[in-house]
Design a protein around this motif. Structure first.
Motif: not given
Length: 330
Positions: A46-49, A69-71, A82-89, A96-98
């Motif tokens: 899941a990806v949250k913007f 915090a989620g990671a 659980r958060v798995l990754d983070y970035g910018m488009n 971030y990716v969950m």
């Protein structure tokens, strides 16, 4: 749900890895998409913007904190999403990716009926285990930083079915969490953040909070899970009405809210204590609450109880449960 043909994000590949496939949730803070991790053969994530209306430096910092915090909490407890990754488009919008989790949030479960005692005790203990690691804190730049969730309510708890561990509850959405030790945000003490029906008296005042504010919100949530009703009611859905209710209205006794409900006295006392108006009159830690819930679960529960505080994480980046997805949306 939006028409995918009109959503330009659908099909976009982020970081040469995450391909967006479907919009699955949206709220005031952002949007959540289902995606496939191409690098891992299409594993769902899941990806949250962050919402485009919130693209200022303060909200970008808060969003990054939410991801951190989620990671970190997700590594410490299986009871935090659980958060798995983070970035910018390409448009410089953070995401971030969950882990992608299929299940139902507690609000949806309550639409069917209140929880039976044994199921309630298990789910409540899981929520407490997730909050316990948040209150214990994460290390930021060498300093231990406790986290106050500030928005505990049934819709921010997801219940999934794990093939190995059975039913699990996971705390969602640290979008308005407070990191104790942070430099206070400008104007923060005069503003309200949270959900009016579940917030503590001190939270609705806009005061500085500690972990006991989450304990108050947990008390209201536990009451609702058992009765299907709210322990206090405001005359109108306004800050003023809820201010009066949280400060001066006594919770409706269980015997009045649900006369047919037969609860262990220790459980009633615990929940009522969590909803005390003064933080000093509430249980002072999640450990205290877990201790009571564990003892009750050993007596009234339907399955094996792990020791409080022992929360094996393992590698739980994917689940195979039985219900439609309900990922977190701020």
């Amino acid at each position: 749900m939006s028409d995918p043909s009109r959503d330009t994000n659908i099909g976009q590949v982020l970081m040469n890895r995450y391909q967006l496939t479907e919009l699955i949730g949206k709220g005031s803070m952002g949007r959540v998409y289902r995606a496939e991790d191409i690098l891992l053969g299409g594993v769902p994530v899941a990806v949250k913007f962050l919402s485009q209306t919130l693209l200022n430096d303060r909200m970008k910092t808060r969003f990054a904190q939410e991801a951190r915090a989620g990671a970190l909490l997700g590594q410490k407890s299986m009871h935090v999403v659980r958060v798995l990754d983070y970035g910018m488009n390409n448009e410089e919008i953070p995401f971030y990716v969950m882990e992608f989790l299929q299940g139902e949030n507690l609000s949806d479960l309550l639409l069917e009926e209140p929880l039976p005692l044994s199921r309630f005790l298990r789910i409540a203990r899981h929520i407490c285990l997730g909050l316990q690691v948040a209150h214990e804190g994460i290390v930021i730049e060498g300093q231990k930083c406790p986290i106050i969730h500030r928005d505990i309510k049934p819709s921010n708890v997801l219940v999934i079915q794990d093939n190995t561990l059975g039913e699990l509850a996971k705390v969602l959405d640290f979008g308005i969490a407070k990191f104790l030790g942070d430099v206070p945000e400008k104007g923060q003490t005069s503003s309200f953040m949270g959900t009016l029906a579940y917030c503590s008296p001190e939270q609705i005042e806009g005061r500085e909070l500690d972990h006991r504010s989450d304990i108050y919100s947990l008390g209201i949530t536990m009451y609702e899970l058992l009765t299907g009703k709210m322990p206090i009611q405001a005359e109108t859905h306004s800050i003023g009405s809820w201010f009066k209710a949280h400060h001066f209205q006594k919770p409706v006794p269980f015997s009045v809210a649900s006369p047919e409900l037969r609860l262990p006295p220790a459980l009633e006392e615990l929940i009522m204590a969590c909803m005390a108006k003064s933080p000093a009159d509430r249980p002072q830690s999640m450990a205290e609450i877990i201790q009571v819930l564990t003892a009750l679960e050993e007596q009234f529960g339907s399955g094996r109880v792990t020791q409080p505080g022992i929360d094996p994480i393992g590698t739980m980046t994917s689940q195979l449960p039985a219900h439609p997805s309900q990922p977190p949306v701020a």
